[in-house]
Design a protein around this motif. Structure first.
Motif, PDB file in Angstrom:
ATOM      1  N   ILE A 172       0.951  -1.278  -0.078  1.00 33.80           N
ATOM      2  CA  ILE A 172       0.088  -0.027   0.060  1.00 33.80           C
ATOM      3  C   ILE A 172       0.985   1.216   0.026  1.00 33.80           C
ATOM      4  N   ILE A 173       0.684   2.309  -1.103  1.00 36.87           N
ATOM      5  CA  ILE A 173       1.746   3.388  -0.993  1.00 36.87           C
ATOM      6  C   ILE A 173       0.722   4.437  -0.752  1.00 36.87           C
ATOM      7  N   TYR A 174       0.892   5.241   0.550  1.00 38.68           N
ATOM      8  CA  TYR A 174       0.317   6.083   0.720  1.00 38.68           C
ATOM      9  C   TYR A 174       0.781   7.457   1.160  1.00 38.68           C
ATOM     10  N   ARG A 175       0.216   8.652   0.727  1.00 35.85           N
ATOM     11  CA  ARG A 175       0.991  10.007   1.044  1.00 35.85           C
ATOM     12  C   ARG A 175       1.190  10.688   2.509  1.00 35.85           C
ATOM     13  N   LYS A 176       0.111   9.863   3.307  1.00 35.71           N
ATOM     14  CA  LYS A 176       0.236  10.233   4.535  1.00 35.71           C
ATOM     15  C   LYS A 176       0.802   9.461   5.528  1.00 35.71           C
ATOM     16  N   PHE A 186       4.467   4.430   3.926  1.00 36.24           N
ATOM     17  CA  PHE A 186       3.830   5.815   4.265  1.00 36.24           C
ATOM     18  C   PHE A 186       4.633   6.828   3.759  1.00 36.24           C
ATOM     19  N   ASN A 187       4.015   7.971   3.691  1.00 37.83           N
ATOM     20  CA  ASN A 187       4.737   9.305   3.203  1.00 37.83           C
ATOM     21  C   ASN A 187       5.336   9.213   1.760  1.00 37.83           C
ATOM     22  N   ALA A 188       4.535   8.393   0.870  1.00 33.95           N
ATOM     23  CA  ALA A 188       5.471   8.079  -0.450  1.00 33.95           C
ATOM     24  C   ALA A 188       4.215   8.292  -1.410  1.00 33.95           C
ATOM     25  N   ILE A 189       4.788   9.167  -2.456  1.00 33.55           N
ATOM     26  CA  ILE A 189       4.018   9.500  -3.667  1.00 33.55           C
ATOM     27  C   ILE A 189       4.461   8.911  -4.800  1.00 33.55           C
ATOM     28  N   PRO A 190       3.619   8.167  -5.601  1.00 34.51           N
ATOM     29  CA  PRO A 190       4.041   7.575  -6.921  1.00 34.51           C
ATOM     30  C   PRO A 190       4.495   8.792  -7.898  1.00 34.51           C
ATOM     31  N   LYS A 191       5.410   8.805  -8.590  1.00 38.53           N
ATOM     32  CA  LYS A 191       5.687   9.627  -9.520  1.00 38.53           C
ATOM     33  C   LYS A 191       5.737   9.316 -11.050  1.00 38.53           C
ATOM     34  N   GLU A 192       6.115   7.898 -11.216  1.00 37.06           N
ATOM     35  CA  GLU A 192       6.320   7.431 -12.666  1.00 37.06           C
ATOM     36  C   GLU A 192       5.813   5.907 -12.598  1.00 37.06           C
ATOM     37  N   LYS A 209       6.345  -2.825 -15.021  1.00 34.95           N
ATOM     38  CA  LYS A 209       7.520  -3.602 -14.249  1.00 34.95           C
ATOM     39  C   LYS A 209       7.968  -3.064 -12.876  1.00 34.95           C
ATOM     40  N   SER A 210       7.815  -1.499 -12.800  1.00 35.96           N
ATOM     41  CA  SER A 210       7.993  -0.905 -11.457  1.00 35.96           C
ATOM     42  C   SER A 210       7.307   0.393 -11.284  1.00 35.96           C
ATOM     43  N   VAL A 211       7.344   0.932 -10.006  1.00 36.48           N
ATOM     44  CA  VAL A 211       6.613   2.175  -9.782  1.00 36.48           C
ATOM     45  C   VAL A 211       7.982   3.038  -9.064  1.00 36.48           C
ATOM     46  N   VAL A 212       8.120   4.218  -9.558  1.00 37.09           N
ATOM     47  CA  VAL A 212       8.909   4.990  -9.172  1.00 37.09           C
ATOM     48  C   VAL A 212       8.157   5.881  -7.792  1.00 37.09           C
ATOM     49  N   ILE A 213       8.678   5.934  -6.557  1.00 38.69           N
ATOM     50  CA  ILE A 213       8.070   6.667  -5.726  1.00 38.69           C
ATOM     51  C   ILE A 213       8.907   7.770  -5.072  1.00 38.69           C
ATOM     52  N   GLU A 214       8.517   8.822  -4.495  1.00 36.01           N
ATOM     53  CA  GLU A 214       9.155   9.660  -3.542  1.00 36.01           C
ATOM     54  C   GLU A 214       8.972   9.931  -2.379  1.00 36.01           C
ATOM     55  N   ARG A 215       9.871   9.510  -1.662  1.00 35.87           N
ATOM     56  CA  ARG A 215       9.618   9.529  -0.259  1.00 35.87           C
ATOM     57  C   ARG A 215      10.905  10.230   0.606  1.00 35.87           C
ATOM     58  N   ALA A 216      10.535  11.086   1.461  1.00 35.63           N
ATOM     59  CA  ALA A 216      11.316  11.846   2.280  1.00 35.63           C
ATOM     60  C   ALA A 216      12.396  12.704   1.345  1.00 35.63           C
ATOM     61  N   GLY A 217      11.899  13.079   0.022  1.00 30.62           N
ATOM     62  CA  GLY A 217      12.882  13.865  -0.669  1.00 30.62           C
ATOM     63  C   GLY A 217      13.741  12.924  -1.497  1.00 30.62           C
ATOM     64  N   LYS A 218      13.572  11.786  -1.390  1.00 27.63           N
ATOM     65  CA  LYS A 218      14.260  10.803  -2.162  1.00 27.63           C
ATOM     66  C   LYS A 218      13.483   9.843  -3.094  1.00 27.63           C
ATOM     67  N   THR A 219      13.917   9.427  -4.313  1.00 22.97           N
ATOM     68  CA  THR A 219      13.184   8.706  -5.113  1.00 22.97           C
ATOM     69  C   THR A 219      13.716   7.084  -4.922  1.00 22.97           C
ATOM     70  N   ILE A 223      -0.506  -2.241 -10.360  1.00 23.51           N
ATOM     71  CA  ILE A 223      -0.789  -1.181  -9.585  1.00 23.51           C
ATOM     72  C   ILE A 223      -2.278  -0.676  -9.629  1.00 23.51           C
ATOM     73  N   PHE A 224      -2.634  -0.637  -8.458  1.00 22.46           N
ATOM     74  CA  PHE A 224      -4.201  -0.256  -8.412  1.00 22.46           C
ATOM     75  C   PHE A 224      -4.467   1.231  -7.853  1.00 22.46           C
ATOM     76  N   PHE A 225      -5.068   1.895  -8.499  1.00 21.94           N
ATOM     77  CA  PHE A 225      -5.096   3.293  -7.734  1.00 21.94           C
ATOM     78  C   PHE A 225      -6.531   3.465  -7.332  1.00 21.94           C
ATOM     79  N   GLU A 226      -6.508   3.890  -6.083  1.00 22.57           N
ATOM     80  CA  GLU A 226      -7.625   4.098  -5.165  1.00 22.57           C
ATOM     81  C   GLU A 226      -7.603   5.469  -4.497  1.00 22.57           C
ATOM     82  N   ILE A 227      -7.654   6.488  -5.442  1.00 21.06           N
ATOM     83  CA  ILE A 227      -7.588   7.745  -4.841  1.00 21.06           C
ATOM     84  C   ILE A 227      -8.570   8.850  -4.942  1.00 21.06           C
ATOM     85  N   GLY A 228      -9.745   8.014  -4.763  1.00 20.94           N
ATOM     86  CA  GLY A 228     -10.806   8.808  -4.859  1.00 20.94           C
ATOM     87  C   GLY A 228     -11.646   8.735  -5.964  1.00 20.94           C
ATOM     88  N   TYR A 229     -12.513   9.645  -6.107  1.00 22.89           N
ATOM     89  CA  TYR A 229     -13.646   9.683  -7.110  1.00 22.89           C
ATOM     90  C   TYR A 229     -14.014  11.259  -7.608  1.00 22.89           C
TER      91      TYR A 229
END
Ligand SMILES: Cc1cc2nc3c(=O)[nH]c(=O)nc-3n(C[C@H](O)[C@H](O)[C@H](O)COP(=O)(O)OP(=O)(O)OC[C@H]3O[C@@H](n4cnc5c(N)ncnc54)[C@H](O)[C@@H]3O)c2cc1C
Length: 240
Positions: free
Chosen positions: A169-173, A196-202, A210-220, A228-234
């Motif tokens: 589970i990749i979640y921004r909070k 947690f604290n992770a945002i998908p970037k690419e 094959k993969s997801v690039v995430i940004e976490r604490a300023g690092k990728t 990958i399943f996006f469940e980020i609202g409607y």
């Protein structure tokens, strides 16, 4: 033939409206492209009277209830256009039929929000999905990600864990905001890991994801996965 009422939308809102209309003896037709979001719900545990029930089973019960009261239902039929001729609404469907009614109700629900990152469109159907109920079985013994932290994300992750060997589970909070009952199940599930604290970037891959690039604490970071399943609202459906 002129209906008293045409309802567009075969989800809980449309079917509930249909049940009420039938009780008022209105000649009613409901037209729906599909059975709406409830049909996607893996398990519903908050509908009074049912401790737990599959979404598809519940919506079929709503439909059966409306039909028993005499509501006509057209399923798998999109409405493309609505116009008014004098005081009558003319509803045109995707298969070029026209239906007329004195009144209409739009109960067309919402559509899944897209993340809008590079690769999301390219890998749609090749690893990217917005419906765990529909696509979970394609990921037997694979690694998948679920983006989001709400009830939808939580239930998607739980459902996917029945198929996949690993679910991220990749979640921004920094904490899931799903109901504690779902969070408890997630925490007890050894196949689910929350980042947690992770945002998908690419999203990256070749023919398939094959993969997801995430940004976490300023690092990728790059996480290898198959789906990958996006469940980020409607957002409200505005197709009519
Ligand atoms: C995976 C998932 C799990 C969920 N779990 C729960 C839960 O456990 N408990 C809970 O309370 N809620 C849950 N929900 C939310 C619940 O399903 C929704 O709140 C509910 O379905 C909304 O009902 P609705 O009738 O407004 O819209 P929808 O269910 O979205 O129905 C919209 C209808 O409009 C139709 N439509 C749209 N445009 C057109 C068109 N142009 N022509 C014809 N038809 C059209 C669609 O085909 C559909 O039939 C869940 C949702 C999802 C996706």
């Amino acid at each position: 033939m002129i209906y008293d009422l045409i309802i567009i939308g075969l989800g809980p809102a449309g079917l509930t409206a249909g049940i009420y209309a039938a009780r008022y003896k209105l000649k009613t037709l409901i037209i729906g492209r599909d059975l709406g979001q409830t049909a996607e719900a893996w398990l519903i545990e908050n509908y009074p009277g049912f401790q737990d029930i599959k979404g598809m089973e519940l919506i079929e019960k709503f439909k059966e209830h409306a039909e028993k009261l005499g509501v006509e239902i057209m399923q798998m039929v999109p409405v493309n256009h609505i116009k008014k001729e004098n005081s009558i609404f003319v509803v045109k469907t995707g298969d070029d039929q026209e239906f007329r009614a004195k009144s209409i109700i739009l109960a067309i629900g919402m559509q899944k929000r897209k993340m809008g990152i590079p690769g999301e469109k390219n890998f749609l159907g090749k690893g990217v999905s917005y419906c765990a109920t529909c696509d979970a079985a394609f990921f037997n013994n694979k690694v998948v990600g679920v983006v989001g932290g709400s009830d939808s994300a939580a239930t998607a992750a739980l459902m996917l864990s029945e198929h996949a060997k690993m679910v991220y589970i990749i979640y921004r909070k920094d904490a899931l905001r799903a109901q504690p009952a779902w969070v408890e199940k997630i925490n007890k599930n050894p196949k689910i890991k929350t980042i947690f604290n992770a945002i998908p970037k690419e999203l990256k891959g070749d023919d398939v994801l094959k993969s997801v690039v995430i940004e976490r604490a300023g690092k990728t970071e790059e996480i290898a996965l198959d789906g990958i399943f996006f469940e980020i609202g409607y957002k409200p459906e505005t197709n009519l």
